[in-house]
Design a protein around this motif. Structure first.
Motif, mmCIF file in Angstrom:
data_model
loop_
_atom_site.group_PDB
_atom_site.id
_atom_site.type_symbol
_atom_site.label_atom_id
_atom_site.label_comp_id
_atom_site.label_asym_id
_atom_site.label_seq_id
_atom_site.Cartn_x
_atom_site.Cartn_y
_atom_site.Cartn_z
ATOM 1 N N LEU A 1 -2.380 -37.521 -32.705
ATOM 2 C CA LEU A 1 -2.499 -38.184 -31.410
ATOM 3 C C LEU A 1 -3.799 -38.988 -31.395
ATOM 4 C CD1 LEU A 1 -1.351 -38.594 -28.582
ATOM 5 C CD2 LEU A 1 -2.621 -36.562 -27.838
ATOM 6 N N PHE A 2 -3.658 -40.295 -31.153
ATOM 7 C CA PHE A 2 -4.831 -41.164 -31.044
ATOM 8 C C PHE A 2 -4.944 -41.623 -29.598
ATOM 9 C CE2 PHE A 2 -7.081 -45.198 -31.106
ATOM 10 C CZ PHE A 2 -8.171 -44.908 -31.933
ATOM 11 N N LYS A 3 -5.985 -41.134 -28.908
ATOM 12 C CA LYS A 3 -6.247 -41.552 -27.539
ATOM 13 C C LYS A 3 -7.356 -42.601 -27.541
ATOM 14 C CE LYS A 3 -5.034 -37.163 -25.336
ATOM 15 N NZ LYS A 3 -5.536 -36.056 -24.459
ATOM 16 N N LYS A 4 -7.154 -43.643 -26.765
ATOM 17 C CA LYS A 4 -8.145 -44.716 -26.786
ATOM 18 C C LYS A 4 -9.500 -44.249 -26.261
ATOM 19 C CE LYS A 4 -6.804 -46.907 -22.373
ATOM 20 N NZ LYS A 4 -6.319 -48.158 -21.765
ATOM 21 N N THR A 5 -9.517 -43.259 -25.372
ATOM 22 C CA THR A 5 -10.796 -42.761 -24.860
ATOM 23 C C THR A 5 -11.512 -41.865 -25.864
ATOM 24 O OG1 THR A 5 -9.588 -40.984 -23.750
ATOM 25 C CG2 THR A 5 -10.140 -42.938 -22.446
ATOM 26 N N ASP A 6 -10.750 -41.189 -26.744
ATOM 27 C CA ASP A 6 -11.369 -40.355 -27.780
ATOM 28 C C ASP A 6 -11.946 -41.193 -28.911
ATOM 29 O OD1 ASP A 6 -10.727 -38.123 -26.396
ATOM 30 O OD2 ASP A 6 -9.033 -37.533 -27.656
ATOM 31 N N LYS A 7 -11.300 -42.355 -29.160
ATOM 32 C CA LYS A 7 -11.757 -43.300 -30.185
ATOM 33 C C LYS A 7 -11.668 -42.723 -31.597
ATOM 34 C CE LYS A 7 -15.012 -45.157 -26.813
ATOM 35 N NZ LYS A 7 -16.407 -45.548 -26.512
ATOM 36 N N LYS A 8 -10.823 -41.717 -31.790
ATOM 37 C CA LYS A 8 -10.679 -41.147 -33.128
ATOM 38 C C LYS A 8 -9.300 -40.517 -33.268
ATOM 39 C CE LYS A 8 -12.714 -36.652 -31.969
ATOM 40 N NZ LYS A 8 -13.747 -35.655 -32.339
ATOM 41 N N LEU A 9 -8.915 -40.323 -34.514
ATOM 42 C CA LEU A 9 -7.628 -39.706 -34.819
ATOM 43 C C LEU A 9 -7.758 -38.189 -34.759
ATOM 44 C CD1 LEU A 9 -4.687 -40.175 -35.906
ATOM 45 C CD2 LEU A 9 -5.648 -39.821 -38.185
ATOM 46 N N ASN A 10 -6.833 -37.551 -34.051
ATOM 47 C CA ASN A 10 -6.802 -36.093 -33.967
ATOM 48 C C ASN A 10 -5.411 -35.577 -34.306
ATOM 49 O OD1 ASN A 10 -9.505 -35.458 -32.825
ATOM 50 N ND2 ASN A 10 -8.769 -36.678 -31.102
ATOM 51 N N PHE A 11 -5.354 -34.359 -34.785
ATOM 52 C CA PHE A 11 -4.071 -33.675 -34.850
ATOM 53 C C PHE A 11 -3.680 -33.273 -33.433
ATOM 54 C CE2 PHE A 11 -5.302 -33.141 -39.263
ATOM 55 C CZ PHE A 11 -4.084 -33.264 -39.929
ATOM 56 N N PHE A 12 -2.390 -33.279 -33.171
ATOM 57 C CA PHE A 12 -1.925 -32.786 -31.873
ATOM 58 C C PHE A 12 -2.419 -31.355 -31.697
ATOM 59 C CE2 PHE A 12 0.903 -30.456 -29.144
ATOM 60 C CZ PHE A 12 1.235 -31.337 -28.138
ATOM 61 N N ASN A 13 -3.021 -31.091 -30.550
ATOM 62 C CA ASN A 13 -3.566 -29.757 -30.292
ATOM 63 C C ASN A 13 -3.487 -29.472 -28.806
ATOM 64 O OD1 ASN A 13 -4.927 -27.360 -30.088
ATOM 65 N ND2 ASN A 13 -6.879 -28.143 -30.847
ATOM 66 N N TRP A 14 -2.468 -28.735 -28.421
ATOM 67 C CA TRP A 14 -2.287 -28.377 -27.026
ATOM 68 C C TRP A 14 -2.637 -26.902 -26.884
ATOM 69 C CZ3 TRP A 14 0.417 -31.545 -23.246
ATOM 70 C CH2 TRP A 14 0.588 -30.923 -21.993
ATOM 71 N N GLY A 15 -3.799 -26.631 -26.309
ATOM 72 C CA GLY A 15 -4.114 -25.221 -26.130
ATOM 73 C C GLY A 15 -5.583 -24.881 -26.174
ATOM 74 N N GLY A 16 -6.366 -25.546 -27.000
ATOM 75 C CA GLY A 16 -7.782 -25.214 -27.034
ATOM 76 C C GLY A 16 -8.430 -25.491 -28.365
ATOM 77 N N SER A 17 -9.709 -25.175 -28.443
ATOM 78 C CA SER A 17 -10.502 -25.538 -29.612
ATOM 79 C C SER A 17 -10.703 -24.387 -30.595
ATOM 80 C CB SER A 17 -11.885 -26.040 -29.165
ATOM 81 O OG SER A 17 -12.546 -25.049 -28.389
ATOM 82 N N THR A 18 -10.360 -23.173 -30.228
ATOM 83 C CA THR A 18 -10.540 -22.054 -31.144
ATOM 84 C C THR A 18 -9.254 -21.811 -31.936
ATOM 85 O OG1 THR A 18 -9.772 -20.314 -29.623
ATOM 86 C CG2 THR A 18 -12.089 -20.989 -29.468
ATOM 87 N N ARG A 19 -9.379 -21.103 -33.026
ATOM 88 C CA ARG A 19 -8.219 -20.812 -33.867
ATOM 89 C C ARG A 19 -7.182 -19.988 -33.105
ATOM 90 N NH1 ARG A 19 -5.896 -17.655 -37.911
ATOM 91 N NH2 ARG A 19 -5.264 -18.886 -39.730
ATOM 92 N N GLU A 20 -7.645 -19.040 -32.346
ATOM 93 C CA GLU A 20 -6.740 -18.182 -31.579
ATOM 94 C C GLU A 20 -5.945 -18.991 -30.564
ATOM 95 O OE1 GLU A 20 -4.723 -14.838 -30.347
ATOM 96 O OE2 GLU A 20 -6.014 -15.114 -32.105
#
Length: 223
Positions: free
Chosen positions: A165-184
Protein backbone atom coordinates in the motif's frame (compact mmCIF):
# COMPACT_ATOMS: atom_id res chain seq x y z
CA UNK A 1 53.82 -69.26 1.98
CA UNK A 2 51.56 -66.31 1.56
CA UNK A 3 48.38 -66.50 3.51
CA UNK A 4 45.39 -65.20 1.60
CA UNK A 5 43.20 -62.84 3.61
CA UNK A 6 39.55 -63.56 3.62
CA UNK A 7 37.26 -60.55 3.41
CA UNK A 8 33.67 -60.71 4.49
CA UNK A 9 31.19 -58.61 2.49
CA UNK A 10 27.69 -57.48 3.32
CA UNK A 11 24.89 -59.96 2.95
CA UNK A 12 21.87 -59.15 0.82
CA UNK A 13 19.74 -58.85 3.93
CA UNK A 14 22.12 -56.31 5.47
CA UNK A 15 22.12 -54.24 2.28
CA UNK A 16 18.33 -54.27 2.12
CA UNK A 17 18.04 -53.27 5.78
CA UNK A 18 20.49 -50.39 5.25
CA UNK A 19 18.63 -49.19 2.17
CA UNK A 20 15.37 -49.42 4.09
CA UNK A 21 16.75 -47.27 6.91
CA UNK A 22 18.06 -44.72 4.40
CA UNK A 23 14.63 -44.65 2.73
CA UNK A 24 12.84 -44.09 6.03
CA UNK A 25 15.20 -41.27 7.05
CA UNK A 26 14.82 -39.66 3.61
CA UNK A 27 11.04 -39.92 3.76
CA UNK A 28 11.06 -38.26 7.17
CA UNK A 29 13.43 -35.41 6.32
CA UNK A 30 12.66 -34.65 2.66
CA UNK A 31 9.27 -32.93 3.25
CA UNK A 32 10.89 -30.70 5.86
CA UNK A 33 13.72 -29.77 3.51
CA UNK A 34 11.31 -29.08 0.65
CA UNK A 35 9.14 -26.98 2.95
CA UNK A 36 12.12 -24.88 4.08
CA UNK A 37 13.19 -24.40 0.47
CA UNK A 38 9.68 -23.31 -0.58
CA UNK A 39 9.51 -20.84 2.29
CA UNK A 40 12.87 -19.37 1.36
CA UNK A 41 11.85 -19.04 -2.30
CA UNK A 42 8.65 -17.22 -1.30
CA UNK A 43 10.43 -14.90 1.14
CA UNK A 44 13.10 -14.09 -1.45
CA UNK A 45 10.52 -13.21 -4.09
CA UNK A 46 8.63 -11.02 -1.62
CA UNK A 47 11.90 -9.21 -0.86
CA UNK A 48 12.79 -8.95 -4.56
CA UNK A 49 9.43 -7.43 -5.47
CA UNK A 50 9.60 -5.01 -2.56
CA UNK A 51 13.06 -3.86 -3.73
CA UNK A 52 11.84 -3.27 -7.29
CA UNK A 53 8.81 -1.25 -6.19
CA UNK A 54 10.71 0.67 -3.53
CA UNK A 55 13.22 1.78 -6.14
CA UNK A 56 10.38 2.62 -8.53
CA UNK A 57 8.72 5.02 -6.09
CA UNK A 58 12.05 6.60 -5.17
CA UNK A 59 12.79 7.31 -8.84
CA UNK A 60 9.29 8.70 -9.38
CA UNK A 61 9.73 11.06 -6.44
CA UNK A 62 13.07 12.24 -7.82
CA UNK A 63 11.34 13.25 -11.04
CA UNK A 64 7.89 14.34 -9.84
CA UNK A 65 8.60 15.47 -6.29
CA UNK A 66 6.45 14.99 -3.20
CA UNK A 67 3.67 12.38 -3.76
CA UNK A 68 1.16 14.76 -2.17
CA UNK A 69 1.73 16.96 -5.23
CA UNK A 70 1.23 14.17 -7.78
CA UNK A 71 -1.87 14.24 -9.95
CA UNK A 72 -3.91 11.45 -8.38
CA UNK A 73 -7.08 12.48 -10.20
CA UNK A 74 -10.56 12.53 -8.72
CA UNK A 75 -12.02 9.18 -9.72
CA UNK A 76 -11.40 5.46 -9.27
CA UNK A 77 -12.02 4.65 -12.93
CA UNK A 78 -9.77 2.43 -14.99
CA UNK A 79 -8.68 5.38 -17.13
CA UNK A 80 -7.53 7.36 -14.10
CA UNK A 81 -5.88 4.31 -12.54
CA UNK A 82 -4.03 3.59 -15.79
CA UNK A 83 -2.90 7.20 -16.08
CA UNK A 84 -1.47 7.21 -12.53
CA UNK A 85 0.31 3.87 -13.02
CA UNK A 86 1.66 4.75 -16.47
CA UNK A 87 2.90 8.13 -15.24
CA UNK A 88 4.45 7.31 -11.88
CA UNK A 89 5.16 3.57 -11.95
CA UNK A 90 5.76 1.88 -15.29
CA UNK A 91 8.58 4.13 -16.59
CA UNK A 92 10.73 3.08 -13.64
CA UNK A 93 10.20 -0.70 -13.67
CA UNK A 94 13.12 -2.06 -15.69
CA UNK A 95 11.94 -5.65 -15.36
CA UNK A 96 8.62 -5.00 -17.07
CA UNK A 97 7.39 -7.70 -19.45
CA UNK A 98 3.83 -6.71 -20.38
CA UNK A 99 0.72 -4.79 -19.25
CA UNK A 100 -3.03 -5.32 -19.52
CA UNK A 101 -6.10 -4.67 -17.39
CA UNK A 102 -8.86 -6.44 -15.47
CA UNK A 103 -11.80 -4.21 -14.65
CA UNK A 104 -10.26 -1.12 -13.03
CA UNK A 105 -7.02 -2.96 -12.22
CA UNK A 106 -3.88 -2.23 -14.20
CA UNK A 107 -1.89 -5.46 -14.54
CA UNK A 108 1.86 -5.68 -14.95
CA UNK A 109 3.85 -8.86 -15.53
CA UNK A 110 7.53 -8.83 -14.61
CA UNK A 111 10.14 -10.77 -16.56
CA UNK A 112 10.45 -13.33 -13.74
CA UNK A 113 6.71 -14.10 -13.98
CA UNK A 114 5.50 -12.16 -10.94
CA UNK A 115 2.14 -10.51 -11.59
CA UNK A 116 1.37 -7.07 -10.17
CA UNK A 117 -2.14 -5.59 -10.03
CA UNK A 118 -2.57 -1.87 -9.29
CA UNK A 119 -5.76 -0.26 -8.02
CA UNK A 120 -6.43 3.20 -6.58
CA UNK A 121 -7.90 3.66 -3.11
CA UNK A 122 -9.32 6.50 -1.05
CA UNK A 123 -12.61 7.95 0.09
CA UNK A 124 -15.14 7.06 -2.60
CA UNK A 125 -18.52 7.31 -0.84
CA UNK A 126 -20.20 10.55 -1.99
CA UNK A 127 -22.37 10.54 1.14
CA UNK A 128 -19.34 10.90 3.42
CA UNK A 129 -16.64 12.29 1.11
CA UNK A 130 -16.95 15.75 -0.29
CA UNK A 131 -15.07 15.84 -2.51
CA UNK A 132 -14.17 12.24 -3.37
CA UNK A 133 -10.50 11.72 -2.50
CA UNK A 134 -7.96 9.46 -4.22
CA UNK A 135 -4.96 9.15 -1.94
CA UNK A 136 -3.46 5.65 -2.12
CA UNK A 137 -2.47 2.83 -4.43
CA UNK A 138 -2.81 -0.88 -3.68
CA UNK A 139 -0.34 -3.22 -5.36
CA UNK A 140 -1.24 -6.91 -5.28
CA UNK A 141 1.62 -9.26 -6.19
CA UNK A 142 1.31 -12.92 -7.11
CA UNK A 143 3.90 -15.58 -7.85
CA UNK A 144 1.42 -17.07 -10.30
CA UNK A 145 -0.30 -15.44 -13.27
CA UNK A 146 -3.32 -14.91 -11.04
CA UNK A 147 -5.87 -12.30 -12.09
CA UNK A 148 -8.32 -11.77 -9.26
CA UNK A 149 -9.62 -9.06 -6.95
CA UNK A 150 -7.92 -8.18 -3.67
CA UNK A 151 -9.72 -10.79 -1.58
CA UNK A 152 -10.77 -13.20 -4.34
CA UNK A 153 -11.45 -16.76 -3.22
CA UNK A 154 -8.26 -18.26 -4.69
CA UNK A 155 -5.90 -15.72 -3.16
CA UNK A 156 -3.37 -17.19 -0.73
CA UNK A 157 -1.56 -14.41 1.10
CA UNK A 158 0.59 -16.81 3.07
CA UNK A 159 2.17 -18.75 0.16
CA UNK A 160 1.46 -17.16 -3.23
CA UNK A 161 0.28 -13.56 -2.90
CA UNK A 162 1.25 -10.42 -0.99
CA UNK A 163 0.09 -6.84 -1.05
CA UNK A 164 1.60 -3.36 -0.73
CA UNK A 165 0.00 0.00 0.00
CA UNK A 166 1.44 3.34 -1.10
CA UNK A 167 -0.23 6.33 0.55
CA UNK A 168 0.64 9.74 -0.77
CA UNK A 169 0.82 11.15 2.78
CA UNK A 170 3.24 8.41 3.91
CA UNK A 171 5.48 9.08 0.89
CA UNK A 172 6.85 5.54 1.01
CA UNK A 173 6.03 1.98 0.05
CA UNK A 174 4.62 -0.20 2.83
CA UNK A 175 3.34 -3.72 3.10
CA UNK A 176 -0.36 -3.85 3.84
CA UNK A 177 -0.65 -3.86 7.62
CA UNK A 178 -4.03 -3.62 9.28
CA UNK A 179 -3.69 -3.98 13.00
CA UNK A 180 -0.60 -2.38 14.47
CA UNK A 181 3.14 -2.05 14.60
CA UNK A 182 4.10 -4.98 16.83
CA UNK A 183 4.54 -8.56 15.70
CA UNK A 184 1.69 -9.74 17.90
CA UNK A 185 -0.69 -7.19 16.39
CA UNK A 186 0.35 -8.05 12.84
CA UNK A 187 -0.39 -11.71 13.56
CA UNK A 188 -3.60 -11.40 15.53
CA UNK A 189 -5.25 -8.00 15.66
CA UNK A 190 -7.54 -7.80 12.64
CA UNK A 191 -9.64 -9.68 10.11
CA UNK A 192 -6.57 -9.49 7.85
CA UNK A 193 -4.15 -10.92 10.43
CA UNK A 194 -1.50 -13.47 9.48
CA UNK A 195 -2.50 -16.61 11.34
CA UNK A 196 -4.03 -19.99 10.56
CA UNK A 197 -7.46 -19.01 11.87
CA UNK A 198 -7.88 -16.41 9.13
CA UNK A 199 -8.91 -17.60 5.64
CA UNK A 200 -5.97 -17.63 3.23
CA UNK A 201 -7.54 -14.98 0.99
CA UNK A 202 -7.81 -12.60 3.97
CA UNK A 203 -4.28 -12.96 5.40
CA UNK A 204 -3.17 -9.66 3.89
CA UNK A 205 -0.84 -8.93 6.83
CA UNK A 206 1.49 -11.83 6.01
CA UNK A 207 3.76 -9.76 3.80
CA UNK A 208 4.17 -7.29 6.67
CA UNK A 209 5.03 -10.18 9.00
CA UNK A 210 7.78 -11.45 6.67
CA UNK A 211 9.15 -7.91 6.46
CA UNK A 212 8.99 -7.52 10.25
CA UNK A 213 10.89 -10.80 10.68
CA UNK A 214 13.69 -9.57 8.39
CA UNK A 215 12.63 -11.64 5.36
CA UNK A 216 12.35 -14.85 7.34
CA UNK A 217 9.38 -17.20 7.57
CA UNK A 218 9.34 -18.36 11.18
CA UNK A 219 7.84 -21.45 12.76
CA UNK A 220 4.58 -19.75 13.79
CA UNK A 221 3.96 -18.42 10.27
CA UNK A 222 0.74 -19.96 8.81
CA UNK A 223 2.41 -21.83 5.96
Amino acid sequence: MEVLKKYKGFTLAEVLITLGIIGIVTAMTLPSLIGKWQKQVFANKVKYTYSILLNTFLLAQQEYGDPTEWDWGSSFSYDNNRRVVETYILPYINTLESTRHYGNYQIVTLKNGITLMFILDGCSNPDSCNPISVHALYIIASLKPKIETLTGNTRDYSREDFVFLFKKTDKKLNFFNWGGSTRELIKNNSVYACNKNIPKNKRLNCGALIFYDNWEIKEDYPW
